[in-house]
Design a protein around this motif. Structure first.
Motif: not given
Length: 218
Positions: A15, A25-26, A29-30, A33, A39, A99, A101-102, A105
């Motif tokens: 990543r 990657r998404l 990322a979720s 979070e 993190r 999430p 991160a999305l 989308c």
């Protein structure tokens, strides 16, 4: 939240170096979070990457490299990007959340794929070919036995399942490949909702499962 399953350092390093496909990657990322431990590990790897980059020898560049770069930037100013039409995510039960991160989308409404089983296709604007989806499976139900043609990232958003290897609950992350043959079974007490990304396809053991998997892109 008691998170017990985390991505390994190789995935976090991929990543940091930009080598993960967009869908995976998404999903990763979720997880970040929700997981302060991961993190912090990701921040450390980002910092290490920056130090290594600073230590690399300077690369020779053409004399007009800077001018050509500015010209390309100026050309982008005249391009009007197409509007992103992000549909609202399908509704989730209390205790589950979409999430962040999305957020850019879009997702389809919940679609039936079997008794007690629904799914939603997630569209990633910057990667239209990314195979990302949500699975929503009722308590006591299960996915058919399968292995993987490529790699599958799964992030548990709600509920829990056991796949014969371990119990996965809210916040847990799993990466499975062709060496893993499993059957996720949703535990009693609550339905299970997962966000998943596939690099390749699932290889179901049964012919009927293979047919339905092909219909939904699994």
């Amino acid at each position: 939240m008691d998170i017990r399953h985390h991505p390994d350092d190789d995935l976090l390093l991929a990543r940091s170096s930009g080598h993960l496909p967009a869908g995976m990657r998404l999903v990763l990322a979720s997880h970040l979070e929700l997981c302060p431990l991961c993190r912090e590990r990701a921040r450390t790897l980002d910092a290490v990457g920056g130090i290594l980059l600073d230590d690399l020898p300077a690369a020779p560049m053409a004399d007009d490299a800077l001018a050509r770069t500015w010209n390309r930037i100026d050309a982008l100013k005249d391009v009007t990007p197409a509007p992103v039409r992000a549909s609202a995510p399908p509704p989730l039960p209390a205790g589950a959340r979409w999430p962040a991160a999305l957020a850019h989308c879009s997702a389809t409404p919940w679609r039936w794929i079997g008794p007690g089983m629904r799914w939603s296709r997630v569209s990633v604007p910057e990667a239209p070919d990314a195979n990302v989806f949500l699975l929503r499976i009722a308590a006591g139900k299960y996915l058919p036995q399968h292995t993987h043609q490529g790699t599958e990232f799964t992030q548990v958003l709600h509920g829990c399942f056991h796949d014969g290897r371990a119990l996965f609950g809210p916040g847990d992350f799993d990466a499975a490949d062709g060496e893993i043959n499993h059957q996720p079974v949703v535990q009693d007490g609550s339905e299970c909702i997962c966000l998943a990304s596939l690099d390749g396809r699932l290889r179901f053991d049964g012919a009927i499962a293979r047919f339905f998997g092909a219909l939904v892109g699994m």
